[in-house]
Design an enzyme around this catalytic site. Structure first.
Site, PDB file in Angstrom:
ATOM      1  N   LYS A  35       0.864  -1.189   0.000  1.00  0.00           N
ATOM      2  CA  LYS A  35       0.000   0.000   0.000  1.00  0.00           C
ATOM      3  C   LYS A  35       0.898   1.236   0.000  1.00  0.00           C
ATOM      4  O   LYS A  35       1.774   1.373   0.849  1.00  0.00           O
ATOM      5  CB  LYS A  35      -0.908   0.001   1.240  1.00  0.00           C
ATOM      6  CG  LYS A  35      -1.836   1.211   1.313  1.00  0.00           C
ATOM      7  CD  LYS A  35      -2.934   1.007   2.335  1.00  0.00           C
ATOM      8  CE  LYS A  35      -2.625   1.533   3.714  1.00  0.00           C
ATOM      9  NZ  LYS A  35      -2.640   3.005   3.828  1.00  0.00           N
ATOM     10  N   ASP A  63      -3.317   4.377  -1.973  1.00  0.00           N
ATOM     11  CA  ASP A  63      -4.280   4.859  -0.978  1.00  0.00           C
ATOM     12  C   ASP A  63      -4.196   6.381  -0.850  1.00  0.00           C
ATOM     13  O   ASP A  63      -3.625   6.901   0.104  1.00  0.00           O
ATOM     14  CB  ASP A  63      -3.965   4.168   0.357  1.00  0.00           C
ATOM     15  CG  ASP A  63      -4.999   4.463   1.430  1.00  0.00           C
ATOM     16  OD1 ASP A  63      -6.117   4.905   1.077  1.00  0.00           O
ATOM     17  OD2 ASP A  63      -4.691   4.256   2.616  1.00  0.00           O
ATOM     18  N   LYS A  65      -7.009   8.407  -1.087  1.00  0.00           N
ATOM     19  CA  LYS A  65      -8.289   8.885  -0.527  1.00  0.00           C
ATOM     20  C   LYS A  65      -8.749  10.179  -1.207  1.00  0.00           C
ATOM     21  O   LYS A  65      -8.865  11.229  -0.578  1.00  0.00           O
ATOM     22  CB  LYS A  65      -8.174   9.079   0.988  1.00  0.00           C
ATOM     23  CG  LYS A  65      -7.888   7.786   1.752  1.00  0.00           C
ATOM     24  CD  LYS A  65      -7.935   8.013   3.262  1.00  0.00           C
ATOM     25  CE  LYS A  65      -7.708   6.741   4.045  1.00  0.00           C
ATOM     26  NZ  LYS A  65      -6.333   6.222   4.007  1.00  0.00           N
ATOM     27  N   ASP A  68     -13.172  15.150  -4.237  1.00  0.00           N
ATOM     28  CA  ASP A  68     -13.226  16.418  -4.974  1.00  0.00           C
ATOM     29  C   ASP A  68     -14.488  16.398  -5.833  1.00  0.00           C
ATOM     30  O   ASP A  68     -15.281  15.456  -5.737  1.00  0.00           O
ATOM     31  CB  ASP A  68     -11.953  16.569  -5.826  1.00  0.00           C
ATOM     32  CG  ASP A  68     -11.555  18.027  -6.013  1.00  0.00           C
ATOM     33  OD1 ASP A  68     -12.448  18.845  -6.311  1.00  0.00           O
ATOM     34  OD2 ASP A  68     -10.367  18.347  -5.859  1.00  0.00           O
ATOM     35  N   THR A 119     -11.439   6.014  11.011  1.00  0.00           N
ATOM     36  CA  THR A 119     -11.492   5.518  12.403  1.00  0.00           C
ATOM     37  C   THR A 119     -11.032   6.575  13.398  1.00  0.00           C
ATOM     38  O   THR A 119     -11.224   6.419  14.595  1.00  0.00           O
ATOM     39  CB  THR A 119     -10.631   4.251  12.566  1.00  0.00           C
ATOM     40  OG1 THR A 119      -9.413   4.442  11.873  1.00  0.00           O
ATOM     41  CG2 THR A 119     -11.344   3.024  12.044  1.00  0.00           C
ATOM     42  N   ARG A 216       2.645  -2.062  11.309  1.00  0.00           N
ATOM     43  CA  ARG A 216       3.674  -2.107  12.358  1.00  0.00           C
ATOM     44  C   ARG A 216       4.065  -3.501  12.834  1.00  0.00           C
ATOM     45  O   ARG A 216       5.254  -3.727  13.096  1.00  0.00           O
ATOM     46  CB  ARG A 216       3.257  -1.204  13.523  1.00  0.00           C
ATOM     47  CG  ARG A 216       3.533   0.256  13.186  1.00  0.00           C
ATOM     48  CD  ARG A 216       2.817   1.212  14.075  1.00  0.00           C
ATOM     49  NE  ARG A 216       1.385   1.283  13.768  1.00  0.00           N
ATOM     50  CZ  ARG A 216       0.543   2.116  14.341  1.00  0.00           C
ATOM     51  NH1 ARG A 216       0.971   2.937  15.291  1.00  0.00           N
ATOM     52  NH2 ARG A 216      -0.717   2.143  13.989  1.00  0.00           N
TER      53      ARG A 216
HETATM   54  O1  C5P Z   1      -0.899  -1.995  11.168  1.00  0.00           O
HETATM   55  P1  C5P Z   1      -0.730  -0.513  11.272  1.00  0.00           P
HETATM   56  O2  C5P Z   1      -1.579   0.111  12.354  1.00  0.00           O
HETATM   57  O3  C5P Z   1       0.702  -0.057  11.361  1.00  0.00           O
HETATM   58  O4  C5P Z   1      -1.303   0.036   9.880  1.00  0.00           O
HETATM   59  C1  C5P Z   1      -1.342   1.400   9.622  1.00  0.00           C
HETATM   60  C2  C5P Z   1      -1.878   1.585   8.223  1.00  0.00           C
HETATM   61  O5  C5P Z   1      -3.274   1.298   8.191  1.00  0.00           O
HETATM   62  C3  C5P Z   1      -1.692   2.996   7.710  1.00  0.00           C
HETATM   63  O6  C5P Z   1      -1.216   2.927   6.383  1.00  0.00           O
HETATM   64  C4  C5P Z   1      -3.060   3.585   7.732  1.00  0.00           C
HETATM   65  O7  C5P Z   1      -3.283   4.471   6.666  1.00  0.00           O
HETATM   66  C5  C5P Z   1      -3.949   2.356   7.586  1.00  0.00           C
HETATM   67  N1  C5P Z   1      -5.281   2.579   8.133  1.00  0.00           N
HETATM   68  C6  C5P Z   1      -5.563   2.578   9.476  1.00  0.00           C
HETATM   69  N2  C5P Z   1      -6.835   2.767   9.932  1.00  0.00           N
HETATM   70  C7  C5P Z   1      -7.803   2.970   9.081  1.00  0.00           C
HETATM   71  C8  C5P Z   1      -7.553   2.990   7.718  1.00  0.00           C
HETATM   72  C9  C5P Z   1      -6.260   2.773   7.275  1.00  0.00           C
HETATM   73  O8  C5P Z   1      -4.693   2.430  10.303  1.00  0.00           O
HETATM   74  N3  C5P Z   1      -9.026   3.122   9.529  1.00  0.00           N
END
Ligand code: C5P
Length: 247
Positions: A35, A63, A65, A68, A119, A216
């Site tokens: 991503k 990604d 997002k 517009d 979120t 992570r």
């Molecule tokens: O697993 P981790 O928390 O590190 O993942 C973070 C990724 O998930 C980021 O790229 C973030 O944009 C994406 N993400 C998120 N929560 C969301 C939508 C996407 O953490 N609601």
């Protein structure tokens, strides 16, 4: 059904190419998709997409997002669709026309995923943004309303939490994709970072998620490829017995 590793989307949440490259090198073949988000794309542009393509074998989820007026979204999506990326995101927002424009712009080459409600947004934010009480009291209603817009506009699916995936699959059926972030493997200590309402890969798969965004737990592991393999194993164990349990 796809092999277990194909469920894993690894976000390249780093600021520049030289930091992304080691992950592209070590994780190609261990995850299904990379991503690319705003931070990396704003700095590197199309070069990062080319770099992933050069390594080969791993799909790309761009990604950005978008949000517009419909014409602008359509024109941007048309450019994105030439990049050879599997998925791209657009906010569901207020207008189905914008979603339809995104789908039209994608020319059938890139799957459009709708972002329903971030979120980071809570009930108080929804209320102060002027939404009716029924939506601020129960954000999931707003998620489902926006998911309906995405479905009707021809989107490939939506991004949603593992908790919402089951409702989305029940309401819209199998082909409409649920892409789920907020995943933490069962071996990790709960509450270690800022993700709220997390789920294990196994739980998300059982709820019907089609793809899991896992950052992570892989990125911060001593051996990211090994962490990805362990997660794929956890996914394989949650798939129905008839599935090929490849990792
Ligand atoms: O697993 P981790 O928390 O590190 O993942 C973070 C990724 O998930 C980021 O790229 C973030 O944009 C994406 N993400 C998120 N929560 C969301 C939508 C996407 O953490 N609601």
């Amino acid at each position: 059904m796809k092999p277990a590793k194909e469920y894993i989307i690894f976000p390249l949440d780093v600021p520049a190419m030289e930091m992304a490259r080691p992950y592209i090198e070590s994780l190609s073949g261990h995850v299904g998709m990379f991503k690319v988000g705003l931070e990396l794309f704003v700095r590197e542009g199309h070069r990062i997409i080319e770099t992933i393509h050069e390594k080969g074998g791993t799909d790309i989820f761009l990604d950005l997002k978008l949000h517009d007026i419909p014409t602008t979204v359509q024109r941007a999506m048309r450019v994105i669709s030439e990049f050879g990326v599997r998925f791209a995101t657009v906010h569901c927002g207020e207008s189905r026309k914008m979603l339809e424009a995104a789908v039209q712009g994608s020319q059938g080459k890139t799957g459009i995923l709708g972002v329903t409600v971030l979120t980071s947004v809570n009930s108080a934010d929804i209320a102060s943004a002027g939404f009716q009480k029924e939506y601020s009291d129960d954000i999931r209603k707003l998620v489902m309303k926006r998911a309906t817009m995405a479905k009707e506009a021809g989107c490939a699916g939506i991004v949603c939490s593992g908790h919402e995936a089951m409702h989305v699959k029940q309401a819209f059926g199998e082909p409409f994709l649920a892409v789920t972030p907020g995943i933490r493997p069962s071996w990790e200590t709960p509450g270690k970072d800022d993700q709220q309402r997390v789920m294990t890969p196994g739980q998300a798969i059982q709820n019907g998620s089609d793809y899991l965004v896992i950052g992570r737990p892989i990125r911060d592991a001593a051996d990211p490829a090994e962490a990805a393999q362990r997660i794929a194993q956890e996914i394989a164990e949650s798939l129905p017995a008839s599935d090929p349990k490849e990792s």
